[in-house]
Design a protein around this motif. Structure first.
Motif, PDB file in Angstrom:
ATOM      1  N   ASN A 222       0.546  52.907  -5.160  1.00 33.04           N
ATOM      2  CA  ASN A 222       0.782  53.565  -6.436  1.00 33.04           C
ATOM      3  C   ASN A 222       1.571  52.609  -7.311  1.00 33.04           C
ATOM      4  O   ASN A 222       2.577  52.059  -6.887  1.00 33.04           O
ATOM      5  N   VAL A 223       1.087  52.388  -8.539  1.00 34.82           N
ATOM      6  CA  VAL A 223       1.738  51.449  -9.452  1.00 34.82           C
ATOM      7  C   VAL A 223       1.978  52.139 -10.786  1.00 34.82           C
ATOM      8  O   VAL A 223       1.046  52.694 -11.381  1.00 34.82           O
ATOM      9  N   LEU A 224       3.214  52.098 -11.252  1.00 37.97           N
ATOM     10  CA  LEU A 224       3.546  52.572 -12.583  1.00 37.97           C
ATOM     11  C   LEU A 224       3.999  51.359 -13.380  1.00 37.97           C
ATOM     12  O   LEU A 224       4.958  50.680 -13.005  1.00 37.97           O
ATOM     13  N   ALA A 225       3.296  51.046 -14.449  1.00 36.87           N
ATOM     14  CA  ALA A 225       3.577  49.812 -15.185  1.00 36.87           C
ATOM     15  C   ALA A 225       3.602  50.070 -16.677  1.00 36.87           C
ATOM     16  O   ALA A 225       3.635  51.215 -17.141  1.00 36.87           O
ATOM     17  N   TYR A 226       3.521  48.982 -17.446  1.00 37.08           N
ATOM     18  CA  TYR A 226       3.614  49.100 -18.885  1.00 37.08           C
ATOM     19  C   TYR A 226       2.308  48.813 -19.608  1.00 37.08           C
ATOM     20  O   TYR A 226       2.219  48.993 -20.801  1.00 37.08           O
TER      21      TYR A 226
ATOM     22  N   GLU B  92      -8.171  54.439  -8.785  1.00 39.38           N
ATOM     23  CA  GLU B  92      -8.106  55.378  -9.899  1.00 39.38           C
ATOM     24  C   GLU B  92      -7.029  54.918 -10.876  1.00 39.38           C
ATOM     25  O   GLU B  92      -5.956  54.475 -10.467  1.00 39.38           O
ATOM     26  N   PHE B  93      -7.322  55.057 -12.165  1.00 36.23           N
ATOM     27  CA  PHE B  93      -6.358  54.654 -13.181  1.00 36.23           C
ATOM     28  C   PHE B  93      -6.264  55.739 -14.242  1.00 36.23           C
ATOM     29  O   PHE B  93      -7.282  56.282 -14.682  1.00 36.23           O
ATOM     30  N   CYS B  94      -5.043  56.061 -14.619  1.00 34.72           N
ATOM     31  CA  CYS B  94      -4.813  57.058 -15.666  1.00 34.72           C
ATOM     32  C   CYS B  94      -4.263  56.330 -16.891  1.00 34.72           C
ATOM     33  O   CYS B  94      -3.073  56.011 -16.947  1.00 34.72           O
TER      34      CYS B  94
ATOM     35  N   ALA C 144      -4.537  53.737  -5.658  1.00 36.87           N
ATOM     36  CA  ALA C 144      -5.662  53.323  -4.829  1.00 36.87           C
ATOM     37  C   ALA C 144      -5.361  53.730  -3.393  1.00 36.87           C
ATOM     38  O   ALA C 144      -4.212  53.673  -2.944  1.00 36.87           O
ATOM     39  N   TYR C 145      -6.403  54.150  -2.683  1.00 38.93           N
ATOM     40  CA  TYR C 145      -6.196  54.618  -1.325  1.00 38.93           C
ATOM     41  C   TYR C 145      -7.473  54.469  -0.515  1.00 38.93           C
ATOM     42  O   TYR C 145      -8.581  54.499  -1.031  1.00 38.93           O
ATOM     43  N   GLY C 146      -7.295  54.313   0.787  1.00 40.31           N
ATOM     44  CA  GLY C 146      -8.435  54.211   1.684  1.00 40.31           C
ATOM     45  C   GLY C 146      -9.065  55.565   1.903  1.00 40.31           C
ATOM     46  O   GLY C 146      -8.381  56.581   1.997  1.00 40.31           O
ATOM     47  N   SER C 147     -10.415  55.605   1.987  1.00 43.67           N
ATOM     48  CA  SER C 147     -11.111  56.873   2.180  1.00 43.67           C
ATOM     49  C   SER C 147     -12.477  56.643   2.793  1.00 43.67           C
ATOM     50  O   SER C 147     -13.194  55.714   2.418  1.00 43.67           O
TER      51      SER C 147
END
Length: 567
Positions: free
Chosen positions: A515-519, A538-540, A548-551
């Motif tokens: 999980n990444v929270l950036a600018y 996934e990007f919001c 991003a995650y394994g599935s």
């Protein structure tokens, strides 16, 4: 059967039962076909870290003899108001798989941060009517008290009924608990804690305590005056864990809260928490059981550092302490002298801003704790002043440390030695049992050298959460080179590019969630560097947040419009 087969069977018989870590079991199953089949037939518990990471039917085929299943839904970050509520995470596919008897041996179900409906609960209760022993809903939503009624009416042999952190529930009545009181005689743990559920009858609690007097060992209940709970506590003779008594004063000088002698507590009670409203004048309540306490949670208390000092002198056998920064350096000094058996310490920020400025947690208090409480395995602290001295003391003395979480609280008194690279390197190089690391610091506190040190010595790390750290992608890549067991990575406002993050992901073979929270917005060509068939990205854009995650599950059908798929 030849000698080789006999050897394999003996290894399976004696080695597999000794493996408890899921990662070790998964690795063992890859040794050969015989080990794979043995793991398949003998695995009894599975945790699904993200409900979209696996298909229920795939899990039932892989492990047909499971007895216990824990399914986690929305990732922890999803609980924040920043994220679309329509992200998904429904229990229905898992409930349906259980209902068609694919998990024929299951008797324990735990759901966390998942959407579960009354219909789901009705189906589940019918499927497990005679078998269900443990049922937990934690931070879940989508159901009402009718759904709980279905479970407690049909499943009369439940031993652990655990409801916690449920803030959204349609509560029609308390009949679900009344069913427990009418029919259950085997209950071991009853938790209705930190929830929006209020229609709980004191008479039902006393009936449960009477009928389950030889089995009930854990009771967590919110919103009851401690005086009203005295009957329940007297009846629950083997109770060991109790959370949730509130102290409600009326201002009368003859208020019974000033008379500790009227209180009665079970003789085996050693885990206590959430005495809402506990203050200095109520501390005598603890005199009768202080010395046998192993766990104490003071988050709901209203205590100064002096009151903490008094309490800490009464609990020499404490192993887990959870409280706020109101403990201050003076309280930590007393803790270091009286509580040498401490294994878990958790300090949250004080609830009032004035207390943040008044009661400081600094190196002065933390260095004695790290020096004297050498049994510590988990250390989660919020500090106003942090230097390398604390980190070096942790590195030198806490050889059993498995979780290290340090957060800097920004106040007018905040002071941080910069950089902290030397201290971080010492912690990672000497605390070789460390599996979880969280650093929530000021910008510039940990530079690329410190990041590379995490990679150099962090071979056992499974989870890393970094906030405001690092100088460049070089530091993140240095971390990734060494943390080959890393499964979870969270980055908040760090100075890494998305391209650098994507490259780091390709260097982490065990990573299953980031999980990444950036600018800044993410470019498709950057994120595509880490794309592979079993990796969802996934990007919001509105939140500038990447997940991003394994599935190995099927394509999702419930993406909210705010989320962009990159693969």
């Amino acid at each position: 059967m030849g000698p080789r087969s006999e050897v394999i069977n003996q290894v399976i018989q004696f080695v597999l039962p000794s493996l408890t870590d899921p990662a070790d079991l998964s690795a063992a199953s890859l040794v050969c076909t015989a080990w794979y089949e043995a793991d398949r037939e003998t695995r009894e518990h599975v945790t699904v870290p993200l409900c979209y990471a696996a298909k229920p039917c795939g899990l039932s085929r892989r492990f047909p003899n499971l007895k216990s299943i824990r399914v986690k839904g929305r990732p922890l970050f999803e609980m924040s108001p920043r994220v679309p509520k329509s992200w998904g995470s429904f229990a229905t596919p898992w409930v349906n798989e259980i209902a068609i008897s694919k998990f024929s041996a299951v008797n324990s179900i735990r759901f966390k941060r998942i959407i579960i409906t009354d219909l789901d609960l009705d189906v589940l209760s019918m499927a497990l009517e005679k078998k269900l022993r443990t049922f937990e809903l934690k931070s879940c939503s989508g159901f009402s008290s009718d759904g709980l009624f279905s479970v407690t009416k049909r499943c009369r042999k439940i031993e652990c009924l655990l409801l916690s952190r449920i803030t959204l529930v349609e509560e029609k009545n308390g009949e679900w608990l009344h069913q427990v009181a009418l029919h259950n005689t085997t209950l071991k743990s009853l938790h209705c804690y930190q929830t929006a559920i209020t229609k709980v009858s004191i008479e039902d609690l006393e009936t449960i305590a009477t009928k389950c007097s030889t089995s009930l060992v854990s009771l967590k209940i919110s919103g009851f005056d401690l005086l009203r709970l005295q009957g329940t506590l007297r009846l629950a003779s083997v109770l060991e864990e109790f959370y949730g008594g509130a102290i409600v004063e009326d201002g009368d000088p003859d208020d019974p809260y000033f008379n500790a002698a009227i209180y009665s507590f079970p003789p085996k009670m050693c885990h206590v928490g959430d005495f809402i409203g506990l203050s200095r004048k109520h501390v005598p309540i603890m005199y009768s059981f202080g010395r046998r306490l192993q766990t104490l949670d003071l988050f709901g208390a209203v205590l100064s550092n002096y009151s903490h000092c008094v309490i800490l002198s009464l609990i020499p056998n404490i192993e887990t302490l959870k409280t706020t920064t109101c403990i201050a350096d003076e309280g930590l000094d007393v803790l270091s002298r009286y509580c040498k058996k401490l294994k878990v310490l958790l300090l949250r920020p004080a609830s009032r801003h004035a207390d943040l400025e008044r009661y400081l947690v600094t190196d002065k208090g933390m260095i004695p704790v790290a020096t004297n409480c050498v049994r510590l395995e988990s250390l989660t602290v919020c500090m106003m002043k942090l230097g390398n001295g604390t980190l070096l003391a942790v590195a030198k003395h806490l050889k059993d440390l498995k979780k290290f979480d340090v957060q800097i609280l920004l106040t007018v008194s905040t002071q941080v030695d910069k950089p902290l690279d030397v201290g971080i390197r010492a912690v990672l190089s000497r605390c070789d049992k460390l599996t979880k690391l969280r650093l929530y610091l000021e910008r510039g506190s940990v530079r690329d050298f410190g990041m590379c040190s995490i990679g150099e010595y962090g071979s056992s790390l499974r989870s890393i959460n970094l906030n405001f750290v690092g100088d460049s992608d070089e530091g993140l890549h240095g971390l990734a080179k060494g943390c080959k067991k890393l499964q979870c990575l969270e980055l908040n406002k760090c100075l890494f590019s998305y391209r650098g993050i994507a490259i780091a992901v390709t260097m982490l073979p065990k990573l299953r969630y980031i999980n990444v929270l950036a600018y800044e917005s993410a470019e498709r060509e950057d994120l595509n560097l880490m794309a592979h068939p079993h990796w969802r990205i996934e990007f919001c854009p509105s939140l500038v947040e990447l997940v991003a995650y394994g599935s190995v599950a099927d394509e999702l059908s419930d993406y909210p419009s705010q989320v962009v798929r990159f693969n």
